[in-house]
Design an enzyme around this catalytic site. Structure first.
Site, PDB file in Angstrom:
ATOM      1  N   GLU A   1      -3.183  -2.267   6.129  1.00 39.16           N
ATOM      2  CA  GLU A   1      -1.955  -2.974   6.506  1.00 39.16           C
ATOM      3  C   GLU A   1      -1.137  -2.266   7.576  1.00 39.16           C
ATOM      4  OE1 GLU A   1      -2.794  -2.085   3.408  1.00 39.16           O
ATOM      5  OE2 GLU A   1      -2.019  -3.460   1.905  1.00 39.16           O
TER       6      GLU A   1
ATOM      7  N   ASP B   1      -3.884  -3.080  -0.037  1.00 41.99           N
ATOM      8  CA  ASP B   1      -3.476  -2.602  -1.359  1.00 41.99           C
ATOM      9  C   ASP B   1      -4.119  -3.436  -2.469  1.00 41.99           C
ATOM     10  OD1 ASP B   1      -1.861  -0.711  -0.133  1.00 41.99           O
ATOM     11  OD2 ASP B   1      -0.106  -2.019  -0.136  1.00 41.99           O
TER      12      ASP B   1
ATOM     13  N   ASP C   1      -3.240  -5.035  -5.199  1.00 43.05           N
ATOM     14  CA  ASP C   1      -2.399  -5.845  -6.060  1.00 43.05           C
ATOM     15  C   ASP C   1      -2.516  -7.273  -5.551  1.00 43.05           C
ATOM     16  OD1 ASP C   1      -0.919  -5.815  -3.737  1.00 43.05           O
ATOM     17  OD2 ASP C   1       0.791  -4.736  -4.559  1.00 43.05           O
TER      18      ASP C   1
ATOM     19  N   GLU D   1      -0.582  -9.141  -3.754  1.00 45.89           N
ATOM     20  CA  GLU D   1      -0.221  -9.315  -2.342  1.00 45.89           C
ATOM     21  C   GLU D   1      -1.300  -8.735  -1.432  1.00 45.89           C
ATOM     22  OE1 GLU D   1       3.683  -8.826   0.529  1.00 45.89           O
ATOM     23  OE2 GLU D   1       3.631  -7.855  -1.415  1.00 45.89           O
TER      24      GLU D   1
ATOM     25  N   TYR E   1      -0.442   4.748  -5.464  1.00 46.78           N
ATOM     26  CA  TYR E   1       0.165   3.468  -5.075  1.00 46.78           C
ATOM     27  C   TYR E   1       1.444   3.224  -5.860  1.00 46.78           C
ATOM     28  CZ  TYR E   1       0.465  -1.413  -3.665  1.00 46.78           C
ATOM     29  OH  TYR E   1       0.889  -2.594  -3.133  1.00 46.78           O
TER      30      TYR E   1
ATOM     31  N   ARG F   1       3.391   0.410  -6.255  1.00 43.50           N
ATOM     32  CA  ARG F   1       3.744  -0.882  -6.876  1.00 43.50           C
ATOM     33  C   ARG F   1       2.844  -1.079  -8.084  1.00 43.50           C
ATOM     34  NH1 ARG F   1       3.796  -2.266  -1.365  1.00 43.50           N
ATOM     35  NH2 ARG F   1       5.930  -2.483  -0.567  1.00 43.50           N
TER      36      ARG F   1
ATOM     37  N   HIS G   1      -3.685   0.008 -11.587  1.00 41.66           N
ATOM     38  CA  HIS G   1      -4.238   0.503 -12.837  1.00 41.66           C
ATOM     39  C   HIS G   1      -3.815   1.912 -13.172  1.00 41.66           C
ATOM     40  CE1 HIS G   1      -6.493  -3.144 -12.722  1.00 41.66           C
ATOM     41  NE2 HIS G   1      -7.056  -2.818 -11.594  1.00 41.66           N
TER      42      HIS G   1
END
Length: 951
Positions: free
Chosen positions: A40, A127, A129, A131, A360, A362, A407
């Site tokens: 990203e 990432d 997740d 998103e 990470y 989030r 996780h």
């Protein structure tokens, strides 16, 4: 998920079992090229490129490359006439979304397509997740790679983690993509159907949102409680009692006195703050309400009396360490300990993650990998000793509803943690402070319990008039600190009525003397203290996040943006760290509660989250669920939306039922002059007070007054203050009255038009040399002549003299020149104006005015932060970035921490986008030349921004 696409080529051709279309690809890698890794952000790209080496090309997508249309201008021509085009979602065709490449991402998309042509295979390293999965799917659907595509996932950016991710790729998780896309579509339908209701019934340009509206309601409800609160006074009695000396030896440092609070008189409990009804201020229950006379009288009657120890309770104390950080607990603790906003916390955490320092950020999981557990235990043993590490590793289970984002908890990166001291040379100040917090919490989570002893004693006695009294005291000693050596949790919003022990931190100790039942103590001193009950504390960002998490509303990745959105929309402003709702927020919540109660119901909003999680798990079908929500149906846990006919029908039916006057009126408990009832109303030009009904006096509410501060005294003060509006006389040309008014951007003069007139009033800002108190009708009439036509230039263009927001100037077509004084607006001649235009345009700026205040160095850029006066009011700057002060900020009281937060906020939003000028029709030949020039420029740009490789 089938989609309409724009500017990305033809539609996708193959579909997965989950319904998401993906382009057909070769099964084997193309020979000769290098693998292309797409992430990203450029920072992340640089870091990963360094680990992968020269055999890979790493490039950033720079976030989302496409989205639903932002406005009508974004809708492609082929869809503009469609009934659903305003939504960007074809609700009649399986809720098919229309995606368009963001204008500021077109160049990057072209770049990625070019790199794709030479790639042997593609790794999508966004990432892990919802998103991130959606970004990866959009990349595939837009770029349509014809080479093998792999989903590369990792929780930390370290050499080992990246190597494992490349070696063990997986397929795209289409269930996660479906869940994220459903959220996006749901939020678009909610916002685009409900927001227009707010525009018509409250104010233009307002917005409603699935989670933001509920968060706003929570803040408004707390303010309503404060507005309805009745304070009560009460008194308490504290005594200091001395332990008589005996011949027995005492431990060194053991106290010889004990301080205790009066808890009962004649077997009736003494009232404390929690015994008073907040709605009436009256004491509730069978308790003794001490006033000043009662407390001081009782103290006098107890003077010189002895008390005896009636009870001694000793219990072992044990405190387990806290779980490692999730996104929400990190935001809460950074808010309490560092005073940061959620947005600032996440920005700093993002930098730490992208630079390989933490995992990470989030996540709603408290789980730690075995490697992380080993690293934390090893570091705790090394720093504090074997006794501080339990025999068995600790494992934590997440309590959050629907935990799914990532996780692992937020922790230091790597299989061997680096201490804050080891990393300090590589980190900026804010990065160091947040890393230290994360490191402390992670290491502490694997340490031993804190152990100690708690003691509670009761002291009984009788007054000179034989009243039976009882005092109590409690203490705590920590015999083994355990995890407290590394980390101590902060307290948030301790109630004012709570005792010292309730406010104490985990590591606080209070030692009591060793006492035995029946032992006599001498009364040394008695202190009577007065108290006033306090209203419930306003929410702060940390406590609001905690409340949302408790209700199961929102998810970790959304909390920061929710906090930012409700402030940016003007629904909430900050007073210190407290969140204060605006009167507009009251009006919006009134409307939603009265006419769309289900949409802001806490259980309903939480159930939506759970059902969206089921879509992510593949147990609920996206299209069926959206159909019931929007068009109605049997419904399944949808809080009655489906059974009521769906969102579209509810909005359509109830729009005409809404009384705009009613929802925009907020009744106050305060009374106006003469005991008149008072309401606060939201009007076109801001909130105002009105007393005594529709024809009663009105006054604007100052922007810095919180709703609960509108007491009777304040209301009367505002209503009786002399008005700043002043009638100057009559305009002889129109016959209209001319008045001077105080406006949001300064004083101005205007004409008062008759009721129902469709004519626009003439207005003119006062010059810097004028004041509302001294301006005359003659001055006002001159101001109302602006803009003034100076004359016509030889080329036929009209020249005008105008007073603009940047000062006086003259204008000819699109060309403009500043004038040296405001008076020149009335005196400049055509010849003088032509002479000014004949001079080269001055591009330089005037010398900067001295700063209003100097605050110190910005923790990120190290630039000196100052407060300055700008065209639109005061702002802070570090020499590179400017950020306006917000509602609730004050030049005199603003701190470097608050200024740094405003600047960080501004940097995160990026540079302001300028509106494009309307295109002019030009000759074909000129257009062709410009196109050639653009192509050459594009080549130069491409050469400058080569993909990141390492070698």
């Amino acid at each position: 998920m089938p989609t309409k696409t724009s500017q990305t080529g033809s539609e996708s051709t193959d579909a997965t079992a989950a319904g998401t279309k993906v382009p057909a690809r070769r099964k084997t890698a193309a020979s000769g090229g290098k693998p292309l890794v797409i992430v990203e952000s450029p920072t992340k790209a640089n870091k990963i490129a360094g680990y992968l080496g020269s055999g890979y090309v790493v490039e950033a997508s720079v976030g989302h490359i496409r989205d639903l249309p932002r406005n009508a201008a974004d809708v492609p021509a082929e869809h503009k006439g469609a009934a659903w085009a305003r939504l960007g979602v074809d609700v009649d065709n399986s809720f098919e979304p229309l995606y368009v490449v963001s204008p500021d991402r077109k160049q990057q998309v072209s770049r990625l397509k070019q790199l794709m042509k030479d790639a042997s295979e593609v790794y999508l390293a966004t990432d892990e997740d919802r998103e991130g999965e959606a970004i990866a799917w959009h990349l595939v659907d837009t770029l349509k790679p014809r080479v093998p595509v792999h989903r590369m996932v990792f929780h930390e950016i370290t050499p080992e983690a990246i190597a494992r991710a490349v070696a063990n790729p997986r397929e795209l998780d289409t269930a996660l993509v479906d869940a994220q896309e459903t959220r996006r579509i749901l939020d678009r339908l909610y916002g685009y159907e409900v927001s227009p209701v707010l525009w018509k019934k409250v104010l233009p340009k307002l917005s409603a949102g699935r989670v933001q509206s509920v968060a706003t309601r929570i803040v408004v409800e707390r303010e309503r409680e404060r507005m309805a609160f009745h304070a009560a006074d009460y008194w308490s009695l504290e005594g200091t009692f001395a332990v008589p000396r005996t011949g027995a030896a005492t431990d060194e440092g053991e106290p010889t006195t004990v301080r205790a609070k009066l808890v009962s008189v004649d077997d009736s409990r003494v009232a404390t703050g929690k015994d008073f009804d907040p709605a009436t201020g009256r004491v509730s229950g069978d308790v003794v309400h001490l006033d000043e006379a009662g407390a001081r009288g009782l103290a006098a009657r107890l003077e010189g009396r002895q008390v005896s120890v009636s009870r001694v309770d000793e219990k072992p104390y044990r405190r387990r360490p806290y779980a490692p950080f999730t996104t929400s607990t990190l935001q809460m603790d950074a808010g309490r300990k560092l005073g940061w906003s959620s947005a600032q916390t996440m920005r700093v955490a993002q930098r730490l993650y992208e630079n390989g320092h933490i995992t990470y950020m989030r996540t709603d999981s408290t789980n730690l990998s075995q490697e992380a557990i080993n690293a934390a235990r090893s570091q705790a043993r090394e720093l504090y000793g074997d006794a501080y590490v339990p025999a068995e590793a600790r494992r934590y289970k997440s309590k959050a509803k629907g935990a799914q984002e990532a996780h692992e908890a937020i922790r230091p990166a790597g299989d061997n943690f680096r201490t804050p001291g080891q990393l300090a040379p590589q980190l900026a100040r804010d990065e160091f402070r947040l890393y230290e917090l994360i490191w402390q919490r992670t290491v502490a989570s694997q340490m031993a319990d804190a152990v100690g002893q708690t003691v509670s004693i009761r002291l009984a006695g009788r007054s000179a008039t034989d009243e039976a009294v009882e005092f109590t005291a409690s203490g705590r000693t920590i015999t083994f600190p355990g995890f407290l050596k590394a980390y101590v949790e902060s307290r948030d919003e301790a109630p004012a009525s709570a005792g010292d022990d309730e406010n104490a931190g985990d590591d606080a100790e209070r030692r009591l003397p060793r006492l035995e039942r029946g032992q006599q103590l001498d009364t040394q001193a008695l202190d009577a203290k007065g108290h006033t009950t306090s209203p419930p504390a306003r929410y702060t960002e940390p406590s609001l996040i905690a409340r949302l998490e408790e209700l199961g509303i929102g998810r970790p990745s959304t909390y920061s943006s929710i906090m930012q959105t409700i402030q940016d929309r003007g629904y909430v402003w900050k007073k210190g760290n407290s969140l204060v709702p605006s009167f507009i927020a009251f009006a919006v919540v009134n409307l939603l509660e009265q006419h769309f109660a289900q949409l802001v119901d806490y259980d309903f909003t939480a159930s939506l989250e759970e059902e969206l999680d089921e879509i992510a798990g593949g147990t609920l079908q996206r299209v069926d669920w959206l159909t019931e929500f929007y068009f109605g149906g049997q419904g399944r846990g949808s809080g009655g939306i489906a059974e009521s006919g769906g969102l579209k029908q509810i909005v359509g039916q109830r729009l005409e039922e809404i009384d705009a006057r009613g929802v925009n009126s907020i009744p106050l408990r305060a009374l106006g002059p003469g005991g008149a009832s008072v309401v606060a109303r939201v009007g076109r030009y801001g909130p105002y007070l009105q007393a005594g009904g529709e024809d009663g006096p009105r006054v604007s509410i100052p922007e810095d007054i919180a709703p609960d501060e509108l007491t009777s005294e304040k209301v009367i003060e505002l209503l009786e203050a002399p008005s700043s509006d002043r009638e100057l006389g009559t305009d002889p040309a129109s016959g209209h009255t001319v008045v001077v008014k105080a406006g949001r951007y300064g004083p101005y003069v205007t004409t008062v038009l008759p009721e129902g007139s469709k004519e626009a009033p003439r207005t003119g800002s006062l010059f810097a040399t004028m004041t509302p108190e001294t301006i005359t009708l003659e001055d006002a009439l001159k101001l109302l002549t602006l803009p003034r036509t100076v004359g016509v230039a030889p080329d036929g263009e009209e020249i005008q003299a105008l007073n603009g927001r940047y000062g006086p100037y003259i204008k000819k077509g699109t060309d403009s020149r500043s004038l040296t004084s405001e008076n020149e607006l009335f005196t400049v001649t055509l010849d003088e104006a032509l002479a000014i235009f004949a001079q080269p345009k001055q591009r330089g700026r005037r010398a900067a005015a001295a700063p209003l205040k100097e605050l110190g160095a910005d923790p990120v850029t190290q630039g000196q932060v100052t407060v300055r006066e700008g065209r639109f009011g005061p702002y802070v700057t570090d020499g590179e970035t400017n950020a306006s002060l917000r509602k609730g900020d004050d030049v005199e009281t603003i701190t470097i921490e608050r200024a740094a937060e405003l600047l960080a906020d501004r940097r995160a939003r990026g540079p302001a986008t300028k509106k494009k000028a309307a295109k002019k029709t030009t000759a074909k030949k000129a257009t062709a030349k410009k196109a050639t020039a653009k192509k050459a420029t594009a080549k130069k740009t491409a050469a400058k921004t080569a993909p990141v490789t390492a070698g």
